[in-house]
Design an enzyme around this catalytic site. Structure first.
Site, PDB file in Angstrom:
ATOM      1  N   CYS A  95       2.450   8.153  13.669  1.00 50.45           N
ATOM      2  CA  CYS A  95       2.882   9.511  12.691  1.00 50.45           C
ATOM      3  C   CYS A  95       3.409  10.189  13.501  1.00 50.45           C
ATOM      4  CB  CYS A  95       2.249   9.349  10.774  1.00 50.45           C
ATOM      5  SG  CYS A  95       0.192   9.143  10.983  1.00 50.45           S
TER       6      CYS A  95
ATOM      7  N   ARG B  78       0.590 -10.537  -7.468  1.00 53.57           N
ATOM      8  CA  ARG B  78       0.396  -9.670  -8.757  1.00 53.57           C
ATOM      9  C   ARG B  78       1.908  -9.227  -9.322  1.00 53.57           C
ATOM     10  NH1 ARG B  78      -1.770  -7.491  -4.596  1.00 53.57           N
ATOM     11  NH2 ARG B  78      -1.244  -5.697  -3.246  1.00 53.57           N
TER      12      ARG B  78
ATOM     13  N   GLY C  99       1.063  -0.718  -0.112  1.00 55.45           N
ATOM     14  CA  GLY C  99      -0.133  -0.045   0.152  1.00 55.45           C
ATOM     15  C   GLY C  99       0.807   1.251   0.241  1.00 55.45           C
TER      16      GLY C  99
ATOM     17  N   HIS D 227       1.356  16.164   7.400  1.00 58.81           N
ATOM     18  CA  HIS D 227       1.101  16.368   8.835  1.00 58.81           C
ATOM     19  C   HIS D 227       1.293  17.341   9.914  1.00 58.81           C
ATOM     20  CE1 HIS D 227      -1.491  11.966   8.584  1.00 58.81           C
ATOM     21  NE2 HIS D 227      -0.467  12.161   9.450  1.00 58.81           N
TER      22      HIS D 227
HETATM   23  N1  LIG Z   1      -0.601   5.924   5.901  1.00 54.75           N
HETATM   24  C1  LIG Z   1      -0.122   6.319   6.765  1.00 54.75           C
HETATM   25  O1  LIG Z   1       0.672   7.666   7.135  1.00 54.75           O
HETATM   26  C2  LIG Z   1       0.745   5.625   8.039  1.00 54.75           C
HETATM   27  C3  LIG Z   1       1.755   5.833   8.613  1.00 54.75           C
HETATM   28  C4  LIG Z   1       2.306   5.263   9.812  1.00 54.75           C
HETATM   29  C5  LIG Z   1       2.027   4.026   9.713  1.00 54.75           C
HETATM   30  N2  LIG Z   1       1.050   3.417   9.191  1.00 54.75           N
HETATM   31  C6  LIG Z   1       0.462   1.865   8.953  1.00 54.75           C
HETATM   32  O2  LIG Z   1       1.244   1.331   8.343  1.00 54.75           O
HETATM   33  C7  LIG Z   1       0.437  -0.153   7.839  1.00 54.75           C
HETATM   34  C8  LIG Z   1       0.439   0.103   6.563  1.00 54.75           C
HETATM   35  O3  LIG Z   1      -0.561   1.321   5.949  1.00 54.75           O
HETATM   36  P1  LIG Z   1      -1.089   2.365   4.900  1.00 54.75           P
HETATM   37  O4  LIG Z   1      -1.420   3.326   4.346  1.00 54.75           O
HETATM   38  O5  LIG Z   1       0.428   1.500   3.343  1.00 54.75           O
HETATM   39  O6  LIG Z   1      -1.871   0.980   4.355  1.00 54.75           O
HETATM   40  P2  LIG Z   1      -3.358   0.120   2.998  1.00 54.75           P
HETATM   41  O7  LIG Z   1      -2.553   1.325   1.503  1.00 54.75           O
HETATM   42  O8  LIG Z   1      -4.222  -0.329   2.876  1.00 54.75           O
HETATM   43  O9  LIG Z   1      -2.052  -1.330   2.169  1.00 54.75           O
HETATM   44  C9  LIG Z   1      -1.839  -2.155   3.484  1.00 54.75           C
HETATM   45  C10 LIG Z   1      -0.931  -3.528   2.795  1.00 54.75           C
HETATM   46  O10 LIG Z   1      -1.122  -3.738   3.480  1.00 54.75           O
HETATM   47  C11 LIG Z   1      -1.618  -5.203   2.754  1.00 54.75           C
HETATM   48  N3  LIG Z   1      -1.923  -6.133   3.354  1.00 54.75           N
HETATM   49  C12 LIG Z   1      -2.947  -6.409   4.659  1.00 54.75           C
HETATM   50  N4  LIG Z   1      -3.450  -7.527   5.088  1.00 54.75           N
HETATM   51  C13 LIG Z   1      -2.412  -8.871   4.624  1.00 54.75           C
HETATM   52  C14 LIG Z   1      -2.200  -9.561   5.735  1.00 54.75           C
HETATM   53  N5  LIG Z   1      -2.612  -9.995   5.929  1.00 54.75           N
HETATM   54  N6  LIG Z   1      -0.939 -10.476   4.800  1.00 54.75           N
HETATM   55  C15 LIG Z   1      -0.254  -9.826   4.052  1.00 54.75           C
HETATM   56  N7  LIG Z   1      -0.475  -8.407   3.587  1.00 54.75           N
HETATM   57  C16 LIG Z   1      -1.556  -7.601   3.588  1.00 54.75           C
HETATM   58  C17 LIG Z   1      -3.087  -5.283   1.634  1.00 54.75           C
HETATM   59  O11 LIG Z   1      -2.215  -6.173   0.842  1.00 54.75           O
HETATM   60  P3  LIG Z   1      -3.231  -5.737  -0.237  1.00 54.75           P
HETATM   61  O12 LIG Z   1      -2.638  -5.090  -1.405  1.00 54.75           O
HETATM   62  O13 LIG Z   1      -3.031  -7.144  -1.174  1.00 54.75           O
HETATM   63  O14 LIG Z   1      -4.599  -5.891  -0.207  1.00 54.75           O
HETATM   64  C18 LIG Z   1      -2.009  -3.527   1.206  1.00 54.75           C
HETATM   65  O15 LIG Z   1      -0.697  -4.237   0.255  1.00 54.75           O
HETATM   66  C19 LIG Z   1      -1.185   0.558   8.215  1.00 54.75           C
HETATM   67  O16 LIG Z   1      -0.411  -0.620   9.795  1.00 54.75           O
HETATM   68  C20 LIG Z   1      -1.014   2.062   9.359  1.00 54.75           C
HETATM   69  O17 LIG Z   1      -1.795   1.988  10.045  1.00 54.75           O
HETATM   70  C21 LIG Z   1       0.506   4.430   8.140  1.00 54.75           C
END
Ligand SMILES: NC(=O)c1ccc[n+]([C@@H]2O[C@H](COP(=O)([O-])OP(=O)(O)OC[C@H]3O[C@@H](n4cnc5c(N)ncnc54)[C@H](OP(=O)(O)O)[C@@H]3O)[C@@H](O)[C@H]2O)c1
Length: 338
Positions: A128, A40, A12, A243
Site C-alpha cells: 500500500c 460461514r 478480511g 496512509h
Molecule cells: N490492510 C491493508 O491496508 C493492506 C494493504 C495492502 C495489502 N494487504 C495485504 O492483503 C492481505 C489481506 O489483508 P487483510 O488486512 O484483509 O487481512 P485480514 O483482515 O487478516 O484477513 C485475512 C483473510 O485471509 C484469510 N486466510 C488466511 N489464511 C488463509 C488460507 N490459508 N486460505 C484461505 N484464506 C485464508 C482469513 O480467513 P478467515 O477469515 O477464515 O480467518 C481472512 O479472511 C494481506 O496479505 C495483506 O498483507 C493489506
C-alpha cells in the site's frame, strides 16, 4: 460483453473491500465466490454472503482469483496461488509473498500497465505505501527524472488488519474511562502515540524494517531501475484508515512547483488540494473512502538542488489494496489479456 467467474480469497478487510469494489465498479463478473479458512456466512457489501472453505478444487472454472489472505507459509497465496494458475485462473495477489518473484509482474495500472504483457498467470499488487507513493512520484519522474526519494510515512492501523482497528478503539475507550490500556498488536499502545516500526527487521538493509525495504525494492522493480536512491521511514499512527506520506524528490532537471501541481492535477487517479493559506491540503479523514491519491503541500525543497517536497494521502485499503487489484483485472481486460 464477456463475463468472468471471480473468486476472492480472504474475507478480511481487503477481501471484503474487494467484493465491494467489484460491485460498485460494475466489474463484468458472472459470479463472485468468497473463500477463507472456514465455511460461514458473512455480511459483505451489505449482503449476507456464503463464505466457503478454500481448497484446491475451489478454483475449478475460476477465471480471476483475487487473493487477499494472510501472508506466509500457511497463507492462501503460498498454499493455493500457483495451483489456481495451473487450473487456468489469473491470480492477482495483494500480499507480499511473490512481489519480488521474477515470474510475477508488480503492477500499478497508472504506472506500469505494460508489465502485464509478460504475465505468467500470477500478478502482484505492490504494498500500500509503495502504491500511494508511486502514484504521486511517477508523473513527476516522467517529466523531471527522479534520482532520489526520501519518504516518511504516517500509516493507519487498518493497514495491519481488523484486530489493530479494534485495538485502537479499545485503547481510546480505556483512556477515556481511566482503565488500563492493554496492547497486543503493536509493541506500544497506538492510541495517542506514534510507532516507528512496521514489519520485521530486515537482514538485507541493517536497521530498516520490512515495510521500508518494500518501498525501496518494489519501487526499483516497478520503475525498472536501481538508479533511483530511496530511503523510507515508516511510522504507524493512531489513524483508523488512510496512509499519509511526506515525500522529498531530487530530480535531474530544475523543478517548478506550479508546473508539478498541473502535472499531478491532470494525472489519472490523482487529485491535488494545495491551498496552504486556507489550510487546504488532504487529510486521511477526508481521503478515507476515496479512490484517488491526494497530493498537497507541493513546494520547492531547499535541501537539494532540483528538489520538491510534497504531502501525499491515499486510502490504503482501496487504492493501496482492493481497488488497485480490481484495476489490474480491468486493465488486463482492456489489453485483451483476459
Ligand atoms: N490492510 C491493508 O491496508 C493492506 C494493504 C495492502 C495489502 N494487504 C495485504 O492483503 C492481505 C489481506 O489483508 P487483510 O488486512 O484483509 O487481512 P485480514 O483482515 O487478516 O484477513 C485475512 C483473510 O485471509 C484469510 N486466510 C488466511 N489464511 C488463509 C488460507 N490459508 N486460505 C484461505 N484464506 C485464508 C482469513 O480467513 P478467515 O477469515 O477464515 O480467518 C481472512 O479472511 C494481506 O496479505 C495483506 O498483507 C493489506
Amino acid at each position: 460483453m464477456k463475463r468472468y467467474n471471480v473468486a476472492v480469497v480472504g474475507a478480511g478487510m481487503v477481501g471484503k473491500k474487494m467484493v465491494e469494489v467489484l460491485i460498485e465498479r460494475n466489474f463484468p463478473y458472472k459470479d463472485i465466490k468468497v473463500l477463507a479458512t472456514r465455511e460461514r456466512e458473512e455480511v459483505i457489501a451489505g449482503k449476507k454472503l456464503k463464505v466457503e472453505k478454500t481448497d484446491i478444487n475451489s478454483f475449478n472454472d475460476i477465471d480471476i482469483a483475487f487473493f487477499a489472505g494472510t501472508e506466509g507459509e500457511k497463507g492462501a497465496s503460498k498454499l493455493f496461488g500457483w495451483e489456481a494458475v495451473k487450473k487456468g485462473a489469473i491470480v492477482i495477489d495483494n500480499g507480499g509473498d511473490f512481489r519480488m518473484d521474477e515470474r510475477v509482474p508488480l503492477v500499478i495500472p497508472e504506472v506500469n500497465p505494460h508489465h502485464l504483457k509478460q504475465h505468467q498467470g500470477f500478478i502482484a499488487n505492490p504494498n500500500c505505501s509503495t502504491i500511494i507513493m508511486l502514484m504521486a512520484v511517477f508523473p513527476i519522474h516522467k517529466e523531471y527524472g527522479v534520482r532520489r526519494i526520501i519518504a516518511s510515512t504516517y500509516q493507519a492501523v487498518s493497514g495491519t488488519g481488523k484486530e489493530a482497528v479494534d485495538e485502537l478503539e479499545t485503547q481510546v475507550r480505556s483512556y477515556v474511562d481511566g482503565t488500563e490500556i492493554k496492547s497486543s498488536v503493536y509493541p506500544y499502545p497506538i492510541a495517542f502515540n506514534v510507532i516507528p516500526e512496521i514489519g520485521g527487521l530486515s537482514d538485507e538493509f541493517p536497521c530498516y524494517y520490512s515495510e521500508e525495504v518494500k518501498m525501496i525494492k518494489e519501487t526499483q522493480k516497478i520503475l525498472q531501475t536501481k538508479n533511483i536512491k530511496i530511503s523510507a521511514t515508516c511510522v504507524r499512527v493512531p489513524v483508523f484508515n488512510g496512509h499519509s506520506e511526506v515525500i522529498t524528490l531530487e530530480c535531474e532537471k530544475p523543478v517548478n512547483a506550479e508546473k508539478i501541481r498541473k502535472i499531478l492535477a491532470s494525472s489519472q487517479g490523482i487529485k491535488v488540494i494545495d491551498e496552504p493559506e486556507k489550510s487546504g491540503y488532504p487529510v486521511p479523514l477526508n481521503v478515507s473512502g476515496k479512490d484517488e491519491v491526494y497530493v498537497g503541500r507541493i513546494r520547492k525543497s531547499h535541501t537539494f538542488e532540483n528538489a520538491i517536497d510534497m504531502w501525499v494521502v491515499g486510502d490504503n485499503i482501496r487504492k493501496g489494496a482492493a481497488l488497485n487489484a480490481v484495476q489490474i483485472a480491468e486493465q488486463m481486460i482492456k489489453m485483451g489479456l483476459l
